[in-house]
Design an enzyme around this catalytic site. Structure first.
Site, mmCIF file in Angstrom:
data_model
loop_
_atom_site.group_PDB
_atom_site.id
_atom_site.type_symbol
_atom_site.label_atom_id
_atom_site.label_comp_id
_atom_site.label_asym_id
_atom_site.label_seq_id
_atom_site.Cartn_x
_atom_site.Cartn_y
_atom_site.Cartn_z
ATOM 1 N N GLY A 283 11.022 -6.074 36.048
ATOM 2 C CA GLY A 283 9.809 -6.468 36.769
ATOM 3 C C GLY A 283 9.168 -5.276 37.462
ATOM 4 C CB VAL B 140 20.112 -14.673 37.390
ATOM 5 C CG1 VAL B 140 20.031 -13.195 37.089
ATOM 6 C CG2 VAL B 140 18.808 -15.222 37.956
ATOM 7 C CE1 TYR C 42 8.885 -15.681 45.002
ATOM 8 C CE2 TYR C 42 7.739 -15.830 47.106
ATOM 9 C CZ TYR C 42 8.377 -15.069 46.135
ATOM 10 O OH TYR C 42 8.508 -13.709 46.307
HETATM 11 P P1 NAD Z 1 8.157 -9.516 39.029
HETATM 12 O O1 NAD Z 1 7.747 -10.876 38.580
HETATM 13 O O2 NAD Z 1 7.410 -8.346 38.491
HETATM 14 O O3 NAD Z 1 9.707 -9.276 38.728
HETATM 15 C C1 NAD Z 1 10.668 -10.298 38.716
HETATM 16 C C2 NAD Z 1 11.581 -10.072 37.517
HETATM 17 O O4 NAD Z 1 12.598 -11.086 37.497
HETATM 18 C C3 NAD Z 1 10.840 -10.139 36.190
HETATM 19 O O5 NAD Z 1 11.176 -9.039 35.389
HETATM 20 C C4 NAD Z 1 11.338 -11.454 35.575
HETATM 21 O O6 NAD Z 1 11.299 -11.452 34.171
HETATM 22 C C5 NAD Z 1 12.734 -11.536 36.158
HETATM 23 N N1 NAD Z 1 13.268 -12.906 36.176
HETATM 24 C C6 NAD Z 1 12.630 -14.033 36.590
HETATM 25 N N2 NAD Z 1 13.448 -15.095 36.461
HETATM 26 C C7 NAD Z 1 14.622 -14.634 35.963
HETATM 27 C C8 NAD Z 1 15.837 -15.236 35.603
HETATM 28 N N3 NAD Z 1 16.040 -16.559 35.730
HETATM 29 N N4 NAD Z 1 16.826 -14.458 35.106
HETATM 30 C C9 NAD Z 1 16.655 -13.121 34.948
HETATM 31 N N5 NAD Z 1 15.506 -12.488 35.272
HETATM 32 C C10 NAD Z 1 14.511 -13.234 35.783
HETATM 33 O O7 NAD Z 1 8.124 -9.523 40.630
HETATM 34 P P2 NAD Z 1 8.340 -8.322 41.667
HETATM 35 O O8 NAD Z 1 7.082 -8.154 42.407
HETATM 36 O O9 NAD Z 1 8.958 -7.160 41.003
HETATM 37 O O10 NAD Z 1 9.391 -9.002 42.651
HETATM 38 C C11 NAD Z 1 10.775 -8.707 42.586
HETATM 39 C C12 NAD Z 1 11.510 -9.463 43.680
HETATM 40 O O11 NAD Z 1 11.000 -9.089 44.955
HETATM 41 C C13 NAD Z 1 11.372 -10.985 43.566
HETATM 42 O O12 NAD Z 1 12.597 -11.582 43.908
HETATM 43 C C14 NAD Z 1 10.331 -11.311 44.610
HETATM 44 O O13 NAD Z 1 10.496 -12.610 45.118
HETATM 45 C C15 NAD Z 1 10.577 -10.238 45.661
HETATM 46 N N6 NAD Z 1 9.368 -9.971 46.446
HETATM 47 C C16 NAD Z 1 8.338 -9.245 45.922
HETATM 48 C C17 NAD Z 1 7.188 -9.036 46.670
HETATM 49 C C18 NAD Z 1 6.016 -8.227 46.155
HETATM 50 O O14 NAD Z 1 5.015 -8.106 46.872
HETATM 51 N N7 NAD Z 1 6.071 -7.632 44.998
HETATM 52 C C19 NAD Z 1 7.086 -9.583 47.960
HETATM 53 C C20 NAD Z 1 8.149 -10.340 48.444
HETATM 54 C C21 NAD Z 1 9.295 -10.509 47.688
#
Ligand code: NAD
Ligand code: UDP
Length: 317
Positions: A16, A63, A149
């Site tokens: 991600g 996962v 979420y």
């Molecule tokens: P993203 O959607 O780009 O990345 C999430 C990744 O998790 C993706 O590659 C997706 O394919 C993978 N994924 C989803 N479900 C899955 C599963 N069941 N098994 C395996 N892989 C799975 O999002 P991001 O912005 O990179 O966020 C990463 C983490 O950080 C997340 O947990 C998100 O909640 C948290 N987060 C991000 C932000 C932000 O602003 N980017 C803010 C708060 C929290």
């Protein structure tokens, strides 16, 4: 680092936006990195440049199913983060947060690994305390469109602290606030990527609601530094700990800044505000400053310029 003491680190959600930057950083730090992803919202292109590295391994895995590997540390990032993605299959989103946390905590318990949870400012919901401190319990609608979420992440936090109390696991919980940068998905509907893509195409910039709602935007490199510092912190530092940039902007100010930096001819258009859209969000990062010696180094204009450069190249505009 010698072969003997190379740390084995699992990054779930490693393909991600944040995960790919974290994998890169951990490889630079001399770790052996196992990236686990089911490509729900991540893409192979994000990590394609790492595939030739002998210390990087990619495993397609969901996962919500158990995983048996041997690692020293786990960063649990797997979970779609943009409202469009997490609302597309809300049941799977809750499963990813809750079953995913149970599976990764079970793995951490079996192999005695340290485990970090990527939690979120969304645990505060539409907050009536401003800025948000870690002691604040939040104001979340448990049955709304964002609940899969928000409540999924809240339950994951519960599981982390119960595993700590019940099984003395080494846990770290980061509450991440809006983060942006290269490798955001151009169609994931998040505000920074939407506005940059629209501005580069001289298309109207879509402001939801009045544009008076606020967010505080953290550049990805700063956030990754915070996550690594938290993982490396002393055992008694469990968090939750806010990681984000405390400089707050209205969404309209963000639009104006993106137009200025892209020299765009885009106009602003106003659309309906999505349900349960938080009115304001700003992290109080006193705890991160004190405990981790961490604070963001990149201001919005500098981070936007780098992100715009990435989108210019990847969109070919
Ligand atoms: P993203 O959607 O780009 O990345 C999430 C990744 O998790 C993706 O590659 C997706 O394919 C993978 N994924 C989803 N479900 C899955 C599963 N069941 N098994 C395996 N892989 C799975 O999002 P991001 O912005 O990179 O966020 C990463 C983490 O950080 C997340 O947990 C998100 O909640 C948290 N987060 C991000 C932000 C932000 O602003 N980017 C803010 C708060 C929290
Ligand atoms: N937003 C907007 N126009 C867009 C996309 C988002 O005005 O094209 C608004 C959205 O309503 C919210 C803010 O920008 O108030 C941040 O949205 P995002 O989805 O990036 O993150 P979150 O709401 O999860 O903080």
């Amino acid at each position: 680092m010698s072969i003997k003491n190379r740390k084995r680190v699992l990054v779930t959600g490693g393909a991600g936006f944040l995960g790919s930057h974290l994998c890169e950083r951990l490889l630079q730090d001399g770790c052996d990195v196992l990236c686990v992803d089911n490509f729900y919202s991540g893409v192979k292109d994000n990590i394609a440049h790492l595939l030739g590295n002998a210390h990087f391994e990619l495993l397609r895995h969901d996962v919500t199913f158990p995983l048996y590997v041997e690692v020293d540390e786990i960063y649990n990032l797997a979970c779609p983060a943009s409202p469009i993605h997490y609302q597309w299959d809300p049941v799977q989103t809750t499963k990813t947060s809750v079953h995913g946390a149970i599976n990764m905590l079970g793995l951490a318990k079996r192999v005695k690994a340290k485990i970090l949870q990527a939690s979120t400012s969304e645990v505060y919901g539409d907050p009536d305390m401003h800025p948000q401190r870690e002691e604040y319990w939040g104001r979340v609608n448990p049955i709304g469109l964002r609940a899969c979420y928000d409540e999924g992440k809240r339950c994951a936090e519960t599981l982390f602290f119960d595993y700590r109390r019940q099984h003395t696991l080494q846990i770290k919980v980061a509450r991440i606030f809006n983060t942006y940068g290269p490798r955001m998905h151009p169609n994931d509907g998040r505000v920074v990527s939407n506005f940059i893509v629209q501005a580069l195409r001289n298309a109207p910039i879509t402001i939801y609601g009045s544009g008076e709602q606020t967010r505080s935007f953290c550049y990805v490199d700063d956030l990754i530094e915070g996550l690594v510092r938290l993982m490396d912190s002393a055992d008694e530092i469990t968090g939750p700990i806010n990681l984000g940039n405390p400089t707050e902007f209205t969404i309209r100010e963000l639009a104006t800044e993106v137009i200025r930096l892209t020299d765009s001819k885009s106009s602003l258009i106003y659309k309906a505000l999505p349900a349960d859209d938080p009115r304001q969000r700003q992290p109080d990062i006193d705890r991160a400053r004190t405990v981790l010696g961490w604070e963001p180094q990149t201001d919005l204009a500098e981070g936007l310029v780098r992100t715009i450069g990435y989108f210019r190249q990847s969109l070919g505009d």
